[in-house]
Scaffold this motif. Structure first.
Motif, PDB file in Angstrom:
ATOM      1  N   LYS A   1       0.855  -1.189   0.000  1.00 31.06           N
ATOM      2  CA  LYS A   1       0.000   0.000   0.000  1.00 31.06           C
ATOM      3  C   LYS A   1       0.890   1.237   0.000  1.00 31.06           C
ATOM      4  CE  LYS A   1      -4.052   0.014   1.693  1.00 31.06           C
ATOM      5  NZ  LYS A   1      -5.281  -0.006   2.524  1.00 31.06           N
ATOM      6  N   ILE A   2       0.586   2.157  -0.913  1.00 28.80           N
ATOM      7  CA  ILE A   2       1.355   3.395  -1.042  1.00 28.80           C
ATOM      8  C   ILE A   2       0.532   4.551  -0.498  1.00 28.80           C
ATOM      9  CG2 ILE A   2       2.538   4.951  -2.640  1.00 28.80           C
ATOM     10  CD1 ILE A   2       2.719   2.550  -4.598  1.00 28.80           C
ATOM     11  N   LEU A   3       1.065   5.251   0.488  1.00 30.09           N
ATOM     12  CA  LEU A   3       0.381   6.382   1.106  1.00 30.09           C
ATOM     13  C   LEU A   3       1.332   7.568   1.198  1.00 30.09           C
ATOM     14  CD1 LEU A   3      -1.334   4.560   4.134  1.00 30.09           C
ATOM     15  CD2 LEU A   3      -2.381   5.139   1.936  1.00 30.09           C
ATOM     16  N   TRP A   4       0.754   8.753   1.387  1.00 23.21           N
ATOM     17  CA  TRP A   4       1.576   9.925   1.672  1.00 23.21           C
ATOM     18  C   TRP A   4       2.297   9.734   2.998  1.00 23.21           C
ATOM     19  CZ3 TRP A   4       2.328  14.650  -0.862  1.00 23.21           C
ATOM     20  CH2 TRP A   4       1.562  14.859  -2.018  1.00 23.21           C
ATOM     21  N   ASN A   5       3.496  10.290   3.113  1.00 21.74           N
ATOM     22  CA  ASN A   5       4.127  10.408   4.424  1.00 21.74           C
ATOM     23  C   ASN A   5       3.325  11.460   5.190  1.00 21.74           C
ATOM     24  OD1 ASN A   5       5.692  10.925   6.670  1.00 21.74           O
ATOM     25  ND2 ASN A   5       7.618  10.937   5.560  1.00 21.74           N
ATOM     26  N   ASP A   6       2.733  11.063   6.307  1.00 23.54           N
ATOM     27  CA  ASP A   6       1.835  11.958   7.031  1.00 23.54           C
ATOM     28  C   ASP A   6       2.522  13.206   7.566  1.00 23.54           C
ATOM     29  OD1 ASP A   6      -0.608  10.591   6.745  1.00 23.54           O
ATOM     30  OD2 ASP A   6      -0.015   9.140   8.268  1.00 23.54           O
ATOM     31  N   TRP A   7       3.797  13.092   7.920  1.00 25.52           N
ATOM     32  CA  TRP A   7       4.528  14.217   8.499  1.00 25.52           C
ATOM     33  C   TRP A   7       5.887  14.330   7.806  1.00 25.52           C
ATOM     34  CZ3 TRP A   7       1.646  17.147  11.622  1.00 25.52           C
ATOM     35  CH2 TRP A   7       0.505  16.555  12.185  1.00 25.52           C
ATOM     36  N   PRO A   8       5.908  14.886   6.593  1.00 25.20           N
ATOM     37  CA  PRO A   8       7.148  14.911   5.796  1.00 25.20           C
ATOM     38  C   PRO A   8       8.218  15.813   6.394  1.00 25.20           C
ATOM     39  CG  PRO A   8       5.445  16.220   4.741  1.00 25.20           C
ATOM     40  CD  PRO A   8       4.787  15.510   5.880  1.00 25.20           C
ATOM     41  N   TYR A   9       9.426  15.647   5.899  1.00 27.98           N
ATOM     42  CA  TYR A   9      10.562  16.448   6.339  1.00 27.98           C
ATOM     43  C   TYR A   9      10.468  17.864   5.770  1.00 27.98           C
ATOM     44  CZ  TYR A   9      12.334  11.737   7.241  1.00 27.98           C
ATOM     45  OH  TYR A   9      12.475  10.446   7.665  1.00 27.98           O
ATOM     46  N   GLY A  10      11.367  18.725   6.216  1.00 26.68           N
ATOM     47  CA  GLY A  10      11.411  20.093   5.720  1.00 26.68           C
ATOM     48  C   GLY A  10      12.094  20.147   4.368  1.00 26.68           C
ATOM     49  N   ILE A  11      11.355  19.853   3.315  1.00 24.44           N
ATOM     50  CA  ILE A  11      11.891  19.744   1.969  1.00 24.44           C
ATOM     51  C   ILE A  11      11.113  20.646   1.020  1.00 24.44           C
ATOM     52  CG2 ILE A  11      12.804  17.411   2.240  1.00 24.44           C
ATOM     53  CD1 ILE A  11      10.239  16.300   1.090  1.00 24.44           C
ATOM     54  N   ASP A  12      11.706  20.917  -0.130  1.00 20.34           N
ATOM     55  CA  ASP A  12      11.064  21.695  -1.187  1.00 20.34           C
ATOM     56  C   ASP A  12       9.630  21.195  -1.370  1.00 20.34           C
ATOM     57  OD1 ASP A  12      10.189  22.556  -3.807  1.00 20.34           O
ATOM     58  OD2 ASP A  12      12.271  22.857  -4.389  1.00 20.34           O
ATOM     59  N   GLU A  13       8.680  22.115  -1.416  1.00 17.45           N
ATOM     60  CA  GLU A  13       7.274  21.731  -1.495  1.00 17.45           C
ATOM     61  C   GLU A  13       6.931  20.999  -2.789  1.00 17.45           C
ATOM     62  OE1 GLU A  13       5.601  26.045  -3.154  1.00 17.45           O
ATOM     63  OE2 GLU A  13       5.103  25.361  -1.134  1.00 17.45           O
ATOM     64  N   ARG A  14       7.810  21.047  -3.768  1.00 14.54           N
ATOM     65  CA  ARG A  14       7.570  20.303  -5.014  1.00 14.54           C
ATOM     66  C   ARG A  14       7.915  18.820  -4.877  1.00 14.54           C
ATOM     67  NH1 ARG A  14      11.140  23.966  -8.886  1.00 14.54           N
ATOM     68  NH2 ARG A  14      12.369  23.926  -6.957  1.00 14.54           N
ATOM     69  N   ILE A  15       8.585  18.456  -3.797  1.00 20.27           N
ATOM     70  CA  ILE A  15       8.961  17.057  -3.578  1.00 20.27           C
ATOM     71  C   ILE A  15       7.816  16.327  -2.879  1.00 20.27           C
ATOM     72  CG2 ILE A  15      10.590  15.487  -2.473  1.00 20.27           C
ATOM     73  CD1 ILE A  15      12.649  17.784  -2.537  1.00 20.27           C
ATOM     74  N   VAL A  16       7.360  15.255  -3.490  1.00 22.28           N
ATOM     75  CA  VAL A  16       6.310  14.413  -2.904  1.00 22.28           C
ATOM     76  C   VAL A  16       6.976  13.267  -2.159  1.00 22.28           C
ATOM     77  CG1 VAL A  16       4.427  12.810  -3.426  1.00 22.28           C
ATOM     78  CG2 VAL A  16       4.564  15.018  -4.608  1.00 22.28           C
ATOM     79  N   HIS A  17       6.631  13.122  -0.887  1.00 23.44           N
ATOM     80  CA  HIS A  17       7.225  12.091  -0.041  1.00 23.44           C
ATOM     81  C   HIS A  17       6.163  11.038   0.258  1.00 23.44           C
ATOM     82  CE1 HIS A  17       9.726  11.147   3.842  1.00 23.44           C
ATOM     83  NE2 HIS A  17       9.419  10.059   3.139  1.00 23.44           N
ATOM     84  N   LEU A  18       6.377   9.846  -0.279  1.00 22.62           N
ATOM     85  CA  LEU A  18       5.445   8.727  -0.097  1.00 22.62           C
ATOM     86  C   LEU A  18       6.080   7.639   0.764  1.00 22.62           C
ATOM     87  CD1 LEU A  18       4.186   8.372  -3.790  1.00 22.62           C
ATOM     88  CD2 LEU A  18       3.137   9.689  -1.949  1.00 22.62           C
ATOM     89  N   VAL A  19       5.223   6.811   1.355  1.00 25.55           N
ATOM     90  CA  VAL A  19       5.687   5.641   2.097  1.00 25.55           C
ATOM     91  C   VAL A  19       5.060   4.403   1.459  1.00 25.55           C
ATOM     92  CG1 VAL A  19       5.842   4.487   4.330  1.00 25.55           C
ATOM     93  CG2 VAL A  19       5.836   6.993   4.217  1.00 25.55           C
ATOM     94  N   VAL A  20       5.886   3.421   1.162  1.00 26.51           N
ATOM     95  CA  VAL A  20       5.420   2.151   0.613  1.00 26.51           C
ATOM     96  C   VAL A  20       5.402   1.139   1.752  1.00 26.51           C
ATOM     97  CG1 VAL A  20       5.800   0.332  -1.092  1.00 26.51           C
ATOM     98  CG2 VAL A  20       6.400   2.711  -1.647  1.00 26.51           C
ATOM     99  N   TRP A  21       4.217   0.746   2.174  1.00 26.71           N
ATOM    100  CA  TRP A  21       4.030  -0.220   3.259  1.00 26.71           C
ATOM    101  C   TRP A  21       3.886  -1.610   2.669  1.00 26.71           C
ATOM    102  CZ3 TRP A  21       4.224   1.789   8.173  1.00 26.71           C
ATOM    103  CH2 TRP A  21       4.044   3.170   8.292  1.00 26.71           C
ATOM    104  N   THR A  22       4.514  -2.606   3.281  1.00 28.06           N
ATOM    105  CA  THR A  22       4.472  -3.967   2.751  1.00 28.06           C
ATOM    106  C   THR A  22       4.095  -4.970   3.834  1.00 28.06           C
ATOM    107  OG1 THR A  22       6.797  -4.525   3.193  1.00 28.06           O
ATOM    108  CG2 THR A  22       6.318  -3.343   1.142  1.00 28.06           C
ATOM    109  N   LYS A  23       3.357  -5.986   3.424  1.00 29.75           N
ATOM    110  CA  LYS A  23       3.001  -7.060   4.352  1.00 29.75           C
ATOM    111  C   LYS A  23       4.137  -8.077   4.495  1.00 29.75           C
ATOM    112  CE  LYS A  23      -2.017  -6.909   3.638  1.00 29.75           C
ATOM    113  NZ  LYS A  23      -3.214  -7.691   3.218  1.00 29.75           N
ATOM    114  N   PHE A  24       5.125  -7.991   3.641  1.00 33.59           N
ATOM    115  CA  PHE A  24       6.273  -8.895   3.686  1.00 33.59           C
ATOM    116  C   PHE A  24       7.487  -8.148   4.226  1.00 33.59           C
ATOM    117  CE2 PHE A  24       5.420  -7.235  -0.546  1.00 33.59           C
ATOM    118  CZ  PHE A  24       6.544  -6.464  -0.774  1.00 33.59           C
ATOM    119  N   GLY A  25       8.449  -8.887   4.717  1.00 34.07           N
ATOM    120  CA  GLY A  25       9.655  -8.288   5.252  1.00 34.07           C
ATOM    121  C   GLY A  25      10.637  -7.895   4.160  1.00 34.07           C
ATOM    122  N   LEU A  26      11.494  -6.951   4.498  1.00 30.89           N
ATOM    123  CA  LEU A  26      12.586  -6.521   3.617  1.00 30.89           C
ATOM    124  C   LEU A  26      13.868  -6.755   4.401  1.00 30.89           C
ATOM    125  CD1 LEU A  26      10.908  -3.203   2.413  1.00 30.89           C
ATOM    126  CD2 LEU A  26      11.138  -5.312   1.082  1.00 30.89           C
TER     127      LEU A  26
END
Length: 235
Positions: free
Chosen positions: A132-157
């Motif tokens: 599941k791909i979602l927005w990072n709810d609380w992104p870092y202090g980065i250029d507002e044009r940068i989209v920060h997403l989080v990829v959540w997985t049910k399997f381990g990495l």
């Protein structure tokens, strides 16, 4: 590396005001300042204390080249939130723990809507239902044009126990997924990913990694996140 600063007023008076305020009153309008420290700001680690003690106008927003350099150098500890945003993040997580028992419970039940125990249906990245791909709810202090997403997985990495970094196999699996899912749509130069070291993870019990994209088409982001909206934009 160069840097840019946010368009916030920077005056001698504002510097002087911040110099004598207790840290929990910094970046807070005078009418909202409390005499005692809020519970969510007590006993902060040194890094967070330093950040929330910094006036927003002194924070330097990271550019896309800076973000790329940080990730390539594996200096993930350099990432920080804008001080006022870190304050909001700490406050929100404090109340989440009160309401849900833990941030993990909230992420699983409200954001991911995955039942425990988490069980993958296929091999890594084989089944869409395991990712599941979602927005990072609380992104870092980065250029507002940068989209920060989080990829959540049910399997381990899998991490290499000797280095704490991803194994070559896991890195290759993530790389192939990122290429297929993101780079083909926005170009390799506009995509970079990373997986936090264990010591930097705020959510430890659900596997995930981060993807940042520079100035992507909003329609594409809406498509791959299924219309998700970051919590920081809602509260």
């Amino acid at each position: 590396m160069g840097s840019t600063t946010p368009n916030l007023p920077h005056t001698a008076a504002s510097e002087a005001d911040a110099s004598f305020l207790p840290y929990w009153q910094i970046n807070v309008p005078p009418a909202e300042r409390t005499a005692t420290c809020p519970p969510f700001l007590e006993n902060l680690i040194a890094k967070d204390l330093q950040i929330v003690s910094t006036p927003d106008h002194r924070y330097e927003i990271l550019t896309w080249p800076q973000v790329q350099a940080i990730i390539v150098a594996n200096r993930l500890d350099v990432f920080q939130r804008v001080p006022s945003q870190l304050r909001r993040y700490l406050a929100y997580n404090y109340y989440l723990r009160k309401a849900h028992g833990s941030v993990m419970n909230f992420i699983l039940g409200e954001r991911l809507k995955w039942e425990q125990p988490i069980t993958a249906e296929g091999k890594p990245f084989e089944k869409e239902t395991d990712v599941k791909i979602l927005w990072n709810d609380w992104p870092y202090g980065i250029d507002e044009r940068i989209v920060h997403l989080v990829v959540w997985t049910k399997f381990g990495l899998q991490d290499d126990p000797t280095t704490g970094d991803l194994t070559d196999k896991a890195r290759g699996e993530i790389g192939a997924f990122v290429e297929e899912k993101f780079e083909r749509r926005v170009g390799a130069d506009n995509v970079i990913w990373f997986k936090n070291w264990g010591s930097l993870k705020s959510i430890r019990s659900v596997e995930h990694f981060h993807v940042m994209l520079f100035d992507p088409d909003p329609a594409f982001i809406n498509e791959i996140t299924n219309g998700d909206i970051a919590l920081s934009r809602k509260v």
